[in-house]
Design a protein around this motif. Structure first.
Motif, mmCIF file in Angstrom:
data_model
loop_
_atom_site.group_PDB
_atom_site.id
_atom_site.type_symbol
_atom_site.label_atom_id
_atom_site.label_comp_id
_atom_site.label_asym_id
_atom_site.label_seq_id
_atom_site.Cartn_x
_atom_site.Cartn_y
_atom_site.Cartn_z
ATOM 1 N N UNK A 135 0.818 -1.218 0.000
ATOM 2 C CA UNK A 135 0.000 0.000 0.000
ATOM 3 C C UNK A 135 0.848 1.262 0.000
ATOM 4 N N UNK A 136 1.960 1.244 0.683
ATOM 5 C CA UNK A 136 2.850 2.420 0.706
ATOM 6 C C UNK A 136 3.358 2.721 -0.700
ATOM 7 N N UNK A 137 3.718 1.698 -1.455
ATOM 8 C CA UNK A 137 4.237 1.882 -2.819
ATOM 9 C C UNK A 137 3.207 2.502 -3.751
ATOM 10 N N UNK A 138 1.955 2.326 -3.465
ATOM 11 C CA UNK A 138 0.884 2.819 -4.335
ATOM 12 C C UNK A 138 0.498 4.271 -4.058
ATOM 13 N N UNK A 144 -15.018 1.312 -13.089
ATOM 14 C CA UNK A 144 -13.680 0.807 -12.754
ATOM 15 C C UNK A 144 -13.271 -0.329 -13.694
ATOM 16 N N UNK A 145 -11.993 -0.402 -14.009
ATOM 17 C CA UNK A 145 -11.495 -1.505 -14.836
ATOM 18 C C UNK A 145 -11.483 -2.812 -14.040
ATOM 19 N N UNK A 163 -7.735 -1.869 -3.759
ATOM 20 C CA UNK A 163 -7.268 -2.629 -4.926
ATOM 21 C C UNK A 163 -6.556 -1.819 -5.993
ATOM 22 N N UNK A 164 -6.690 -0.510 -5.949
ATOM 23 C CA UNK A 164 -6.138 0.313 -7.020
ATOM 24 C C UNK A 164 -4.629 0.474 -6.944
ATOM 25 N N UNK A 165 -4.030 0.615 -8.096
ATOM 26 C CA UNK A 165 -2.615 0.958 -8.203
ATOM 27 C C UNK A 165 -2.496 2.481 -8.138
ATOM 28 N N UNK A 221 -5.535 5.263 -8.224
ATOM 29 C CA UNK A 221 -5.836 6.187 -7.130
ATOM 30 C C UNK A 221 -5.971 7.609 -7.674
ATOM 31 N N UNK A 222 -5.032 8.004 -8.499
ATOM 32 C CA UNK A 222 -5.022 9.369 -9.039
ATOM 33 C C UNK A 222 -6.155 9.603 -10.030
#
Length: 115
Positions: free
Chosen positions: A16-19, A37-38, A67-69, A73-74
């Motif tokens: 989660x931190x990486x995302x 959503x995809x 679940x989002x990358x 998120x952006x």
């Protein structure tokens, strides 16, 4: 399913931190309309969410946070809506996701007390 041990928890948290975006303002998603959503984000259940409907908007944010990358998120979250919803949203997401976001963006903790 939650991680089984401390090692698993650290990996889960690191995922989660990486995302995370660098700044909340990078969350430039829509404030109104329908968001579809995809499949890599919402592979089962509801995939289209009407932002004008509070429960659907909350559902969208829960799914994307979990679940989002980073790009998702952006693209799908809006920093102003996230701030406005955070006091309730934080109770609906996993402890790990909540802690990662609140550690990175302490201003989220102020969101509930400023309105």
């Amino acid at each position: 399913m939650p991680p089984a041990n401390d090692s698993d928890l650290a990996l889960y948290r690191a995922k989660y931190v990486q995302r995370l975006p660098g700044r909340l303002e990078e969350l430039a998603g829509p404030r109104e309309g329908v968001v579809a959503l995809p499949l890599h984000v919402a592979w089962s259940g509801l995939r289209e969410f009407r932002l004008e409907m509070p429960r659907q908007r909350m559902g969208l944010y829960r799914v994307v946070l979990a679940e989002g990358l980073r790009d998702d998120l952006c693209a799908y979250l809006n920093h102003e809506l996230l701030n406005a919803q955070w006091p309730v949203l934080r109770t609906l997401i996993s402890r790990t996701v909540r802690e990662v976001w609140e550690t990175a963006f302490p201003q989220l903790l102020d969101a509930g007390s400023s309105g």
